[in-house]
Design an enzyme around this catalytic site. Structure first.
Site, PDB file in Angstrom:
ATOM      1  N   ASP A  10      40.551  38.215  42.141  1.00 39.48           N
ATOM      2  CA  ASP A  10      40.462  38.603  40.701  1.00 39.48           C
ATOM      3  C   ASP A  10      38.758  38.714  40.516  1.00 39.48           C
ATOM      4  O   ASP A  10      38.199  39.093  41.773  1.00 39.48           O
ATOM      5  CB  ASP A  10      40.824  37.507  39.669  1.00 39.48           C
ATOM      6  N   LYS A  29      47.650  31.333  37.827  1.00 37.39           N
ATOM      7  CA  LYS A  29      46.381  31.823  37.978  1.00 37.39           C
ATOM      8  C   LYS A  29      45.622  30.700  38.474  1.00 37.39           C
ATOM      9  O   LYS A  29      45.695  29.533  38.131  1.00 37.39           O
ATOM     10  CB  LYS A  29      45.759  32.258  36.698  1.00 37.39           C
TER      11      LYS A  29
HETATM   12  P1  NDP Z   1      35.328  42.392  39.875  1.00 36.33           P
HETATM   13  O1  NDP Z   1      34.677  41.189  40.002  1.00 36.33           O
HETATM   14  O2  NDP Z   1      35.351  43.461  41.117  1.00 36.33           O
HETATM   15  O3  NDP Z   1      34.582  43.542  38.658  1.00 36.33           O
HETATM   16  C1  NDP Z   1      34.346  42.882  37.265  1.00 36.33           C
HETATM   17  C2  NDP Z   1      33.582  43.965  36.569  1.00 36.33           C
HETATM   18  O4  NDP Z   1      33.112  43.545  35.268  1.00 36.33           O
HETATM   19  C3  NDP Z   1      31.844  43.836  37.287  1.00 36.33           C
HETATM   20  O5  NDP Z   1      31.167  45.053  36.991  1.00 36.33           O
HETATM   21  C4  NDP Z   1      31.169  42.654  36.461  1.00 36.33           C
HETATM   22  O6  NDP Z   1      29.815  43.103  36.480  1.00 36.33           O
HETATM   23  C5  NDP Z   1      31.918  42.784  35.172  1.00 36.33           C
HETATM   24  N1  NDP Z   1      31.885  41.669  34.440  1.00 36.33           N
HETATM   25  C6  NDP Z   1      32.526  40.579  34.816  1.00 36.33           C
HETATM   26  N2  NDP Z   1      32.335  39.699  33.996  1.00 36.33           N
HETATM   27  C7  NDP Z   1      31.569  40.158  32.744  1.00 36.33           C
HETATM   28  C8  NDP Z   1      31.084  39.668  31.686  1.00 36.33           C
HETATM   29  N3  NDP Z   1      31.203  38.391  31.234  1.00 36.33           N
HETATM   30  N4  NDP Z   1      30.519  40.902  30.677  1.00 36.33           N
HETATM   31  C9  NDP Z   1      30.266  41.785  31.077  1.00 36.33           C
HETATM   32  N5  NDP Z   1      30.647  42.461  32.217  1.00 36.33           N
HETATM   33  C10 NDP Z   1      31.059  41.663  33.163  1.00 36.33           C
HETATM   34  O7  NDP Z   1      36.718  42.369  38.820  1.00 36.33           O
HETATM   35  P2  NDP Z   1      37.943  43.185  39.092  1.00 36.33           P
HETATM   36  O8  NDP Z   1      37.669  44.510  38.813  1.00 36.33           O
HETATM   37  O9  NDP Z   1      38.933  42.786  39.850  1.00 36.33           O
HETATM   38  O10 NDP Z   1      38.499  42.612  37.397  1.00 36.33           O
HETATM   39  C11 NDP Z   1      38.282  43.123  36.165  1.00 36.33           C
HETATM   40  C12 NDP Z   1      39.314  42.745  35.278  1.00 36.33           C
HETATM   41  O11 NDP Z   1      40.447  43.293  35.442  1.00 36.33           O
HETATM   42  C13 NDP Z   1      39.400  41.245  35.129  1.00 36.33           C
HETATM   43  O12 NDP Z   1      39.651  41.057  33.660  1.00 36.33           O
HETATM   44  C14 NDP Z   1      40.562  40.946  35.910  1.00 36.33           C
HETATM   45  O13 NDP Z   1      41.164  39.753  35.331  1.00 36.33           O
HETATM   46  C15 NDP Z   1      41.257  42.161  35.763  1.00 36.33           C
HETATM   47  N6  NDP Z   1      42.328  42.556  36.779  1.00 36.33           N
HETATM   48  C16 NDP Z   1      42.019  42.643  37.820  1.00 36.33           C
HETATM   49  C17 NDP Z   1      43.218  42.856  38.923  1.00 36.33           C
HETATM   50  C18 NDP Z   1      42.579  43.479  40.202  1.00 36.33           C
HETATM   51  O14 NDP Z   1      43.639  43.843  41.153  1.00 36.33           O
HETATM   52  N7  NDP Z   1      41.479  43.212  40.632  1.00 36.33           N
HETATM   53  C19 NDP Z   1      44.306  43.062  38.657  1.00 36.33           C
HETATM   54  C20 NDP Z   1      44.859  42.986  37.081  1.00 36.33           C
HETATM   55  C21 NDP Z   1      43.850  42.556  36.310  1.00 36.33           C
HETATM   56  P3  NDP Z   1      28.832  42.404  37.587  1.00 36.33           P
HETATM   57  O15 NDP Z   1      28.964  43.510  38.843  1.00 36.33           O
HETATM   58  O16 NDP Z   1      27.460  42.158  36.817  1.00 36.33           O
HETATM   59  O17 NDP Z   1      29.405  41.049  38.027  1.00 36.33           O
END
Ligand code: NDP
Length: 444
Positions: free
Chosen positions: A166, A126
């Site tokens: 991510d 990572k």
């Molecule tokens: P994105 O950046 O596309 O979206 C993240 C979302 O979560 C956004 O809506 C963001 O809000 C919100 N968010 C992020 N940090 C916080 C926080 N500290 N408090 C509240 N809300 C928060 O990321 P992903 O959808 O790609 O990833 C989401 C999760 O899934 C992570 O844990 C990632 O590690 C996991 N994951 C992702 C994969 C992938 O293929 N994308 C694969 C496996 C796991 P805002 O819009 O305001 O930033």
């Protein structure tokens, strides 16, 4: 003291101020206790758990970049190559101000077992940076990504380490990173996944994590005699995982009613409008207030709160430690029957235990969000054979992989006397393959 307890203590001592890493190690080691305690002295002699909890390589570097006003900024860059026993390191890059060494280590550690569970030949790693992409111009994002790659390219390669996206790293960032890698190395190879379709990306990669989450949720419910159709689903997040989880929930006949971002959340009694959500988040990169402004019946609330909405299924898809003990209590009180993690470690250990003790089916992220990395591995396969598969081919493979993951972890849980404890099942199933590969390869 048992070998497991000794190891947890050592990890806490040797990695101070890294609570997320401690949490991930504790969760995994507690689950594999039945395996380790069967042959504790042999594992202790081979320092198996020391090797398992110490990354093979940790790369920390400076990332200087210049903003649109000519101001120079410096961020911290990380790549943790945790374990390559079953394949080249594989895992995403996270760009978020909260990123630090402990968070990247927790994510890298989890990735080892998740990648193993997919059944595909990928090790765990990572990376990322404390750079905040919010509010930056495209040129600033490019400047950062190029500077980040100027250092990272020395340590990655199609057979060595294959990063992906991510939080904060989507198609735009992967494009800039790939362009700079190619410029520096003169190699057109599958060194990153999540690429655009015009330069080696895979169809269905964008949808894979969210779709995969719903495929495995449907399978888990089915194994427990429950139909996903007609169920009300509560989702947190409004990013890549949440958006495609919401889309697939609709397709499978369920009704997703919430989404959230880091400032607030939306409850839409008609169900979340996916097209509008994509327009607000993917195109305009705006706040969820804009969603609520277009939907008279939708309610927007500041802060957190999705878990207070009555639901059958809860899907935390935003970030780590976003579902706390009080949220778990609210879900149980409202009759929630299943929680499946889309994000990595969104549920605290305390909340997970409360849900399990109260009969809620709980599937951990390392299994339920593995669709993303599995499809990344399918992208690597397509790059190696220089072919592109159709959306339907990739989606069908993804579905098969998710169903397989569920049955593997279900079987592991049963084999070790923990029926329906899918946390234990996932950790044991993921661990056994890594253990076997590590044993075969000697002390390295
Ligand atoms: P994105 O950046 O596309 O979206 C993240 C979302 O979560 C956004 O809506 C963001 O809000 C919100 N968010 C992020 N940090 C916080 C926080 N500290 N408090 C509240 N809300 C928060 O990321 P992903 O959808 O790609 O990833 C989401 C999760 O899934 C992570 O844990 C990632 O590690 C996991 N994951 C992702 C994969 C992938 O293929 N994308 C694969 C496996 C796991 P805002 O819009 O305001 O930033």
């Amino acid at each position: 003291m048992s070998y497991i307890d000794e190891t947890i203590e050592r990890v806490i001592q040797q990695n101070p101020s890294q609570p997320e890493f401690h949490q991930a190690v504790k969760e995994v080691l507690e689950s594999i206790r039945p395996v380790i305690e069967k042959d504790e002295e042999k594992y202790r002699k081979n320092a198996l758990l020391e090797r398992l909890t110490t990354p093979e390589r940790q790369i920390l570097f400076r990332v200087p970049w210049v903003d649109d006003n000519g101001q120079v900024h410096v961020n911290n860059g990380y790549r943790i190559q945790f374990n390559s026993a079953i394949g080249p390191y594989k895992g995403g890059l996270r760009l978020h101000p909260s990123v630090n060494l402990g968070i990247i280590k927790f994510l890298g550690f989890e990735q080892v077992f998740k990648n193993s569970l997919t059944g595909l030949p990928i090790g765990g790693g990572k990376g990322g940076s404390d750079f905040d992409p919010k509010g930056k111009s495209d040129r600033e994002i490019m400047a950062f990504c190029q500077s980040f790659m100027n250092e990272l390219y020395k340590y990655i390669g199609a057979n060595e380490d294959v990063p992906a996206g991510d939080i904060g790293v989507g198609g735009r960032e992967i494009g800039f990173l790939y362009g700079q890698y190619k410029r520096l190395t003169n190699q057109y190879e599958g060194v990153l996944t999540g690429k655009g379709l015009s330069y080696g990306g895979s169809l269905a990669r964008t949808q894979a994590t969210g779709y995969g989450l719903l495929y495995i949720t449907e399978e888990m419910l089915k194994a427990n005699g429950i139909d996903l159709k007609g169920k009300t689903v509560v989702v947190s997040g409004a990013g890549n995982v949440a958006t495609y989880a919401i889309e697939k929930a609709w397709q499978l006949g369920a009704k997703p009613v919430t989404c959230s971002d880091s400032t607030g959340w939306v409850y839409d009694p008609d169900g979340i409008d996916v097209a509008l959500l994509k327009e607000v988040k993917e195109v305009r990169r705006a706040r969820l207030t804009e969603y609520a402004a277009k939907k008279p019946k939708a309610q927007y609330h500041e802060g957190r709160g999705v878990w207070s909405v009555k639901c059958d299924v809860a899907l935390p898809c935003a970030t780590q430690n976003e579902l706390l003990i009080d949220d778990a209590k609210a879900l149980v009180k409202n009759g929630c029957i299943a929680v499946a993690e889309g994000a990595n470690m969104p549920t605290t250990i305390e909340a997970t235990q409360y849900l399990q003790q109260n009969g809620v089916l709980f599937i951990p992220g390392k299994a339920s969000n593995a669709g993303g990395v599995a499809t990344s591995a399918l992208e690597m396969s397509q790059n190696s054979e220089r072919l592109s598969w159709t959306f339907e081919e990739v989606d069908a493979k993804l579905k098969g992989i998710m169903i397989n993951i569920f049955h593997n972890l279900d079987k592991a849980a049963k084999d070790y006397g923990y029926e329906k404890n899918y946390v234990v099942g996932a950790n044991i199933a993921g661990f056994l393959k890594v253990l076997d590969a590590m044993n075969c390869q000697g002390i390295v």
